[in-house]
Write an enzyme that holds these catalytic residues in place. Structure first.
Site, PDB file in Angstrom:
ATOM      1  N   TRP A 154       0.863  -1.185   0.000  1.00 56.82           N
ATOM      2  CA  TRP A 154       0.000   0.000   0.000  1.00 56.82           C
ATOM      3  C   TRP A 154       0.901   1.237   0.000  1.00 56.82           C
ATOM      4  O   TRP A 154       1.802   1.339   0.847  1.00 56.82           O
ATOM      5  CB  TRP A 154      -0.867  -0.044   1.271  1.00 56.82           C
ATOM      6  CG  TRP A 154      -1.846   1.064   1.419  1.00 56.82           C
ATOM      7  CD1 TRP A 154      -2.750   1.499   0.489  1.00 56.82           C
ATOM      8  CD2 TRP A 154      -2.043   1.870   2.595  1.00 56.82           C
ATOM      9  NE1 TRP A 154      -3.498   2.520   1.021  1.00 56.82           N
ATOM     10  CE2 TRP A 154      -3.080   2.767   2.302  1.00 56.82           C
ATOM     11  CE3 TRP A 154      -1.451   1.914   3.851  1.00 56.82           C
ATOM     12  CZ2 TRP A 154      -3.545   3.710   3.222  1.00 56.82           C
ATOM     13  CZ3 TRP A 154      -1.905   2.838   4.770  1.00 56.82           C
ATOM     14  CH2 TRP A 154      -2.947   3.734   4.457  1.00 56.82           C
ATOM     15  N   ASP A 159      -0.421  -5.547   9.413  1.00 58.97           N
ATOM     16  CA  ASP A 159      -1.471  -4.581   9.073  1.00 58.97           C
ATOM     17  C   ASP A 159      -2.664  -5.403   8.579  1.00 58.97           C
ATOM     18  O   ASP A 159      -2.570  -6.079   7.545  1.00 58.97           O
ATOM     19  CB  ASP A 159      -0.942  -3.656   7.970  1.00 58.97           C
ATOM     20  CG  ASP A 159      -1.936  -2.558   7.599  1.00 58.97           C
ATOM     21  OD1 ASP A 159      -3.066  -2.557   8.125  1.00 58.97           O
ATOM     22  OD2 ASP A 159      -1.579  -1.699   6.764  1.00 58.97           O
ATOM     23  N   ALA A 175      -6.503  -5.054   7.491  1.00 60.73           N
ATOM     24  CA  ALA A 175      -7.540  -4.062   7.171  1.00 60.73           C
ATOM     25  C   ALA A 175      -8.732  -4.679   6.446  1.00 60.73           C
ATOM     26  O   ALA A 175      -9.704  -3.970   6.162  1.00 60.73           O
ATOM     27  CB  ALA A 175      -6.935  -2.947   6.320  1.00 60.73           C
ATOM     28  N   LYS A 183     -13.270  -1.084   6.532  1.00 61.50           N
ATOM     29  CA  LYS A 183     -13.845  -1.877   5.443  1.00 61.50           C
ATOM     30  C   LYS A 183     -14.830  -2.920   5.972  1.00 61.50           C
ATOM     31  O   LYS A 183     -15.944  -3.021   5.482  1.00 61.50           O
ATOM     32  CB  LYS A 183     -12.747  -2.574   4.644  1.00 61.50           C
ATOM     33  CG  LYS A 183     -11.428  -1.843   4.589  1.00 61.50           C
ATOM     34  CD  LYS A 183     -11.320  -0.858   3.471  1.00 61.50           C
ATOM     35  CE  LYS A 183     -10.101   0.027   3.704  1.00 61.50           C
ATOM     36  NZ  LYS A 183      -9.648   0.757   2.560  1.00 61.50           N
TER      37      LYS A 183
HETATM   38  C1  LMR Z   1      -6.921   1.883  -0.509  1.00 62.33           C
HETATM   39  O1  LMR Z   1      -5.882   1.227  -0.503  1.00 62.33           O
HETATM   40  O2  LMR Z   1      -7.465   2.262  -1.564  1.00 62.33           O
HETATM   41  C2  LMR Z   1      -7.603   2.219   0.794  1.00 62.33           C
HETATM   42  O3  LMR Z   1      -6.903   1.668   1.847  1.00 62.33           O
HETATM   43  C3  LMR Z   1      -7.888   3.653   0.942  1.00 62.33           C
HETATM   44  C4  LMR Z   1      -6.683   4.485   1.188  1.00 62.33           C
HETATM   45  O4  LMR Z   1      -6.697   5.214   2.188  1.00 62.33           O
HETATM   46  O5  LMR Z   1      -5.735   4.452   0.412  1.00 62.33           O
END
Ligand code: LMR
Length: 394
Positions: A127, A208, A210, A243
């Protein structure tokens, strides 16, 4: 003062969200930001959350501060959800945070405080906000291979090889389930091998999580984090409720510190509370309280789990439909990985130019690395996407 500010790099996911918003085409398809959408394109408030909110509105008698680390009932309910009975309460410290990102940020700050020389190892890819925050905090960062671009599966040998090069005391940031951005995940035996490697090398996991409940189910998605909690002397966990409870804007997250040596727990707890105080003082309570109510009321919990399961099965169906449609369009099974991936995302494996071509010609918005939010699809848009993928020559 302000004249000396420099423009900061744009977050690519948020920039894409903004670009989608202003695209006037009514045929546009949003596969960008990781927000669940139903078949009509709506991000619904979950039934159980709405019911809890009604009850809270009736019953809440004060808006005075909670504890610095948030409400203990929230910590307990989340420990139960994520860790089951793998961690006794005396090994566990926690602090509520503004969203999962808040938990990631506080966890990194704790690492920087306790172990300033530690390198934080992130998966390649991960991410984008992970490296962004690590760099912002001026911490050392390393990357371990994770994704095999050819097979679109986990490059497990690459991962183990790269993590073998980490030094004792380094931290390994792992996605608990539903890897973002690839959708490729470790299986049970791979989790065990990772757990063994972390122990033998003296590395500390920071998980992490999520998307619990979006992959193979609430229990199955917690397999990795529970395995680590059982085996590692110490670990950090950053959890998001954005989420799986659909409470994105309420900012509900929890940072957990687990230490097998229970004598460390009081200090861990004090540190987590201190970090909250320095950064924002008391954490937001409303969303965390709703989550606690849902998790601790058997009827609300059952309804939440059922709705979440529908969401999960709906995404699996979309995955299968897209893979089947592409099989028919291409006469090959080279997109079969879409049905094997789990969670909200899959990395398609398109080049940035192909991603841009799909946006220009068809109004299809996916992240430049070709991460697609599967929940942004529906039965009508699947054939459109499949045609665009073939036309772009992916
Ligand atoms: C994403 O990866 O799209 C989500 O976790 C939202 C974000 O805050 O980036």
């Amino acid at each position: 003062m302000f004249e000396s500010l420099n423009a900061q790099p744009a977050d690519k996911i948020l920039a894409l969200m903004a670009a989608y918003k202003v695209d006037p085409r009514d045929t546009k398809i949003d596969l960008g930001v990781g927000v669940y959408k139903d078949a009509t394109g709506l991000t619904p408030i979950m039934r159980s959350v709405k019911a809890a909110e009604r009850q809270l509105w009736e019953r809440e008698t004060t808006k005075s501060y909670t504890g610095l680390a948030g409400d203990a009932g929230f910590h307990d309910a989340m420990r139960d959800l994520i860790l089951g009975d793998t961690v006794p309460p005396e090994s566990f410290a926690a602090a509520a945070t503004p969203g999962g990102t808040g938990a990631v940020r506080q966890g990194l700050e704790l690492i920087a405080m306790a172990s300033p020389e530690a390198t934080v190892w992130i998966s390649a890819p991960t991410w984008p906000n992970h490296p962004s925050i690590i760099n912002y905090l001026g911490m050392k960062m390393g990357e371990y291979r994770y994704f095999d671009a050819e097979s679109r599966a986990v490059d497990f040998n690459g991962m183990l090889t790269d993590l073998s090069g980490a030094k004792p005391g380094d931290v390994v940031l792992l996605h608990g389930c539903c890897h973002n951005p690839t959708g490729a995940n470790l299986n049970a035996s791979q989790w065990q091998e990772v757990a063994d490697l972390l122990i033998s090398k003296g590395l500390i996991p920071f998980v992490d999580i999520a998307y619990q409940g979006f992959g193979d189910g609430l229990e199955a998605d917690a397999y990795g984090v529970r395995r680590l909690a059982k085996t590692q002397p110490e670990m950090l966990i950053a959890a998001s409720c954005s989420k799986n409870f659909g409470v994105y804007r309420e900012r509900v997250g929890l940072l957990m510190a687990v230490s097998q040596d229970g004598s460390k727990t009081a200090l861990n707890q004090q540190t987590l509370s201190h970090l909250n105080r320095q950064n924002f003082s008391f954490p937001p309570d409303h969303g965390a309280r709703l989550v606690t109510m849902v998790l601790t009321d058997p009827a609300l919990r059952a309804d939440w789990a059922a709705e979440l399961e529908d969401v999960r099965l709906g995404m699996l169906k979309l995955r299968k439909q897209l893979a089947d449609t592409l099989r028919k369009r291409t006469g090959s099974d080279r997109f079969g990985f879409l049905a094997d991936h789990r969670g909200m995302f899959s990395r398609l494996g398109a080049t940035p130019e192909q991603v841009e071509a799909m946006r220009v010609s068809h109004g299809i918005y996916m992240v430049g690395d070709s991460r697609m939010n599967i929940a942004g699809l529906n039965e009508a848009s699947i054939p459109v996407l499949a045609d665009a993928i073939v036309e772009a020559g992916v």
